[in-house]
Design a protein around this motif. Structure first.
Motif, PDB file in Angstrom:
ATOM      1  N   HIS A 146       0.843  -1.180   0.131  1.00  0.00           N
ATOM      2  CA  HIS A 146      -0.098   0.008  -0.134  1.00  0.00           C
ATOM      3  C   HIS A 146       0.937   1.344  -0.144  1.00  0.00           C
ATOM      4  O   HIS A 146       2.099   1.273   0.145  1.00  0.00           O
ATOM      5  CB  HIS A 146      -0.811   0.104   1.171  1.00  0.00           C
ATOM      6  N   LEU A 147       0.291   2.281  -0.243  1.00  0.00           N
ATOM      7  CA  LEU A 147       1.112   3.627  -0.212  1.00  0.00           C
ATOM      8  C   LEU A 147       1.311   4.257   1.123  1.00  0.00           C
ATOM      9  O   LEU A 147       0.105   4.391   1.891  1.00  0.00           O
ATOM     10  CB  LEU A 147       0.373   4.676  -1.349  1.00  0.00           C
ATOM     11  N   LEU A 148       2.481   4.354   1.657  1.00  0.00           N
ATOM     12  CA  LEU A 148       2.614   4.916   2.972  1.00  0.00           C
ATOM     13  C   LEU A 148       3.144   6.746   2.767  1.00  0.00           C
ATOM     14  O   LEU A 148       3.867   6.684   2.055  1.00  0.00           O
ATOM     15  CB  LEU A 148       3.616   4.085   3.762  1.00  0.00           C
ATOM     16  N   PRO A 149       2.847   7.304   3.772  1.00  0.00           N
ATOM     17  CA  PRO A 149       3.378   8.778   3.948  1.00  0.00           C
ATOM     18  C   PRO A 149       4.800   8.831   4.101  1.00  0.00           C
ATOM     19  O   PRO A 149       5.533   8.263   4.846  1.00  0.00           O
ATOM     20  CB  PRO A 149       2.610   9.352   5.048  1.00  0.00           C
ATOM     21  N   VAL A 150       5.271   9.975   3.222  1.00  0.00           N
ATOM     22  CA  VAL A 150       6.783  10.333   3.433  1.00  0.00           C
ATOM     23  C   VAL A 150       7.001  11.444   4.436  1.00  0.00           C
ATOM     24  O   VAL A 150       6.049  12.266   4.583  1.00  0.00           O
ATOM     25  CB  VAL A 150       7.245  10.783   2.085  1.00  0.00           C
ATOM     26  N   PRO A 151       7.762  11.428   5.314  1.00  0.00           N
ATOM     27  CA  PRO A 151       7.990  12.389   6.383  1.00  0.00           C
ATOM     28  C   PRO A 151       8.224  13.718   5.430  1.00  0.00           C
ATOM     29  O   PRO A 151       9.019  13.829   4.715  1.00  0.00           O
ATOM     30  CB  PRO A 151       9.253  12.085   7.205  1.00  0.00           C
ATOM     31  N   ARG A 152       7.552  14.832   5.982  1.00  0.00           N
ATOM     32  CA  ARG A 152       7.817  16.269   5.546  1.00  0.00           C
ATOM     33  C   ARG A 152       9.031  16.620   5.923  1.00  0.00           C
ATOM     34  O   ARG A 152       8.939  17.650   6.748  1.00  0.00           O
ATOM     35  CB  ARG A 152       6.450  16.723   5.492  1.00  0.00           C
ATOM     36  N   THR A 153      10.357  16.058   5.445  1.00  0.00           N
ATOM     37  CA  THR A 153      11.633  16.600   6.353  1.00  0.00           C
ATOM     38  C   THR A 153      12.392  17.107   5.150  1.00  0.00           C
ATOM     39  O   THR A 153      12.232  16.714   4.089  1.00  0.00           O
ATOM     40  CB  THR A 153      12.190  15.582   7.099  1.00  0.00           C
ATOM     41  N   ARG A 154      13.615  17.937   5.571  1.00  0.00           N
ATOM     42  CA  ARG A 154      14.411  18.091   4.397  1.00  0.00           C
ATOM     43  C   ARG A 154      15.017  16.970   3.876  1.00  0.00           C
ATOM     44  O   ARG A 154      15.134  16.822   2.644  1.00  0.00           O
ATOM     45  CB  ARG A 154      15.358  19.061   4.817  1.00  0.00           C
ATOM     46  N   ASP A 155      15.175  15.815   4.636  1.00  0.00           N
ATOM     47  CA  ASP A 155      15.892  14.790   4.066  1.00  0.00           C
ATOM     48  C   ASP A 155      14.995  14.204   3.107  1.00  0.00           C
ATOM     49  O   ASP A 155      15.228  13.581   1.994  1.00  0.00           O
ATOM     50  CB  ASP A 155      16.126  13.701   5.230  1.00  0.00           C
TER      51      ASP A 155
END
Length: 468
Positions: free
Chosen positions: A114-123
């Protein structure tokens, strides 16, 4: 950013409703799941639609552009082949990760299914931008990427969704596929303001818009694509359309398909919502969530229906925005940090390891159950004989299996592994067991030997026992 032609109003093409879509009036374009289309054997229904002048857009779900690894070359090639086979003006994918582990973490590779969220960080942004550029270079047509729905939030995020999308488009020139149903999902599940997201993202980068239904249970919104589009989602669509004329709007429905007349009513409601919002935008003030506002001036549309890119002057036709270069060493370090974080989260969701620090354990449990349920549903579609053979036993047996057996390959491999697990568990001899045994023997075929002695012994023993 390359200019895109207007698409109009469309609907997601699925085999279950293919015939109905061919007869449905007012369909300007359709979107097909890329992984379900074989370039050498394009479904006849899609070919007939193309002959009628209906645009077909492939929509990928397995590339994992938000993952720590660089995009897989074979997956990019496959996506490019589908775009060419369908004569598509663009292809789309998701801002998500779908697998984690592997060489970057020296741990087993895990598939989310399934699609999982990406952390909204600079990395995460640096890695995503590099992956998007790699995909753009490999594809024969422009790429648009979609915001996803999520049940969980990453701790320590550094940007809002709108800021994250703005920086992504600004740094790569990628187009955006904005799913207003996903904005609603994130409003319910994560307390994020859809209007604020629309305020912050670059609406001129929008390639098209998704609209879909879902349902709420125990305070959690599930983006099911199996229910009617609710009014709050149409409200967000109206908010978006008050700011920009969306080049295309598409209704998504993946299962629990209603009668064609009901789909036509939903499409009519979508058209009506956009038309009214555009009309209000041209005469002055409108309303967002009960608050009076001055709408963003509409973007100009050229006579041939092309949405111009205001920053394109002086750039070559196919050039993206000037990239923000990240030194190779810094990018590699960012990939390593992101890989460890994503592997830790995915392991907690599918392998039962402890929850990473900072995550809401209750929400992780909800997400883990949702992933297992999604996995059971897809395996039932990929291998429909299994629920037929096992009947009412199938779902509880698969959910119990999923708790201790993470998916490490595709869904077909998962179906075989599940059947093998049941047979090794020593089911009582019955007609169902014999059918399951025959099904597994017919489909398991030759397989590379596992490096684990225990797995090799189990497989050899099973083949001896089942071959009797």
């Amino acid at each position: 950013m390359q200019q895109l032609r207007r698409l109009g109003t469309g609907i997601g093409w699925r085999p279950e409703i293919a015939e109905a879509l061919e007869r449905m009036p007012g369909i300007d374009w359709v979107e097909a799941v890329a992984e379900n289309v074989c370039p050498g054997h394009v479904p006849e229904s899609l070919l007939r639609l193309r002959e009628r002048g209906v645009t077909v857009v492939p929509h990928g779900v397995s590339l994992g552009l938000g993952g720590a690894d660089r995009p897989d070359a074979s997956r990019l090639t496959a996506l490019a082949e589908r775009a060419e086979a369908l004569g598509s003006p663009l292809v789309t994918e998701h801002i998500a990760f779908v697998r984690a582990g592997g060489p970057l973490t020296a741990s087993p590779l895990l598939e989310a299914g399934h699609l999982l969220p990406v952390p909204r960080t600079r990395d995460a942004l640096d890695v995503l931008c590099a992956n998007v550029r790699a995909a753009q270079a490999a594809l024969p047509v422009p790429l648009a990427v979609e915001n996803i729905a999520a049940l969980i939030s990453w701790p320590g995020e550094e940007m809002t969704e709108g800021q994250f999308l703005y920086d992504l488009a600004d740094r790569t020139g990628v187009h955006l596929l904005i799913d207003v149903a996903n904005l609603h999902t994130n409003h319910v599940n994560r307390g994020e303001d859809p209007s604020k997201a629309l305020d912050e993202l670059p609406v001129e980068a929008i390639a098209y818009v998704h609209v879909a239904g879902g349902f709420e249970r125990d305070g959690v919104w599930h983006d099911s694509h199996a229910h009617p589009v609710p009014e709050p989602v149409l409200g967000i669509l109206a908010d978006l359309a008050s700011r920009v004329a969306p080049p295309g709007v598409l209704l998504e429905r993946d299962e629990n398909f209603p009668e064609p007349a009901e789909l036509e009513r939903e499409l009519a409601a979508i058209r009506r919502t956009v038309t009214r919002a555009r009309a209000r935008a041209t005469v002055g003030a409108g309303t967002r969530g009960g608050v009076t506002y001055a709408p963003t001036p509409p973007k100009a549309i050229t006579g041939d229906g092309v949405v111009p890119d205001p920053g394109a002057a002086g750039r070559p036709e196919h050039a993206a925005a000037a990239p923000v270069e990240v030194p190779t060493g810094a990018e590699d370090a960012a990939r390593q940090r992101l890989a460890l974080a994503q592997a830790s989260l995915l392991s907690a969701l599918v392998a039962g390891t402890p929850a990473p620090e900072g995550f809401d354990r209750v929400r992780l449990g909800v997400q883990a159950r949702a992933l297992a349920a999604k996995r059971a549903d897809v395996v039932a579609k990929v291998a429909p004989e299994l629920p037929e053979i096992l009947a009412e036993v199938y779902r509880p047996a698969f959910l119990a299996y999923a708790q201790g057996h993470p998916m490490s390959g595709g869904y077909r491999r998962d179906a075989l592994d599940f059947a093998e697990h049941l047979l090794l568990a020593g089911l009582p001899e019955s007609a169902e067991t014999r059918l399951l045994r025959e099904w597994w023997l017919e489909r398991s075929g030759p397989a590379p030997l596992s490096r684990r002695p225990g797995a090799r012994l189990a497989r050899a023993t099973l083949r001896v026992l089942l071959g009797r």
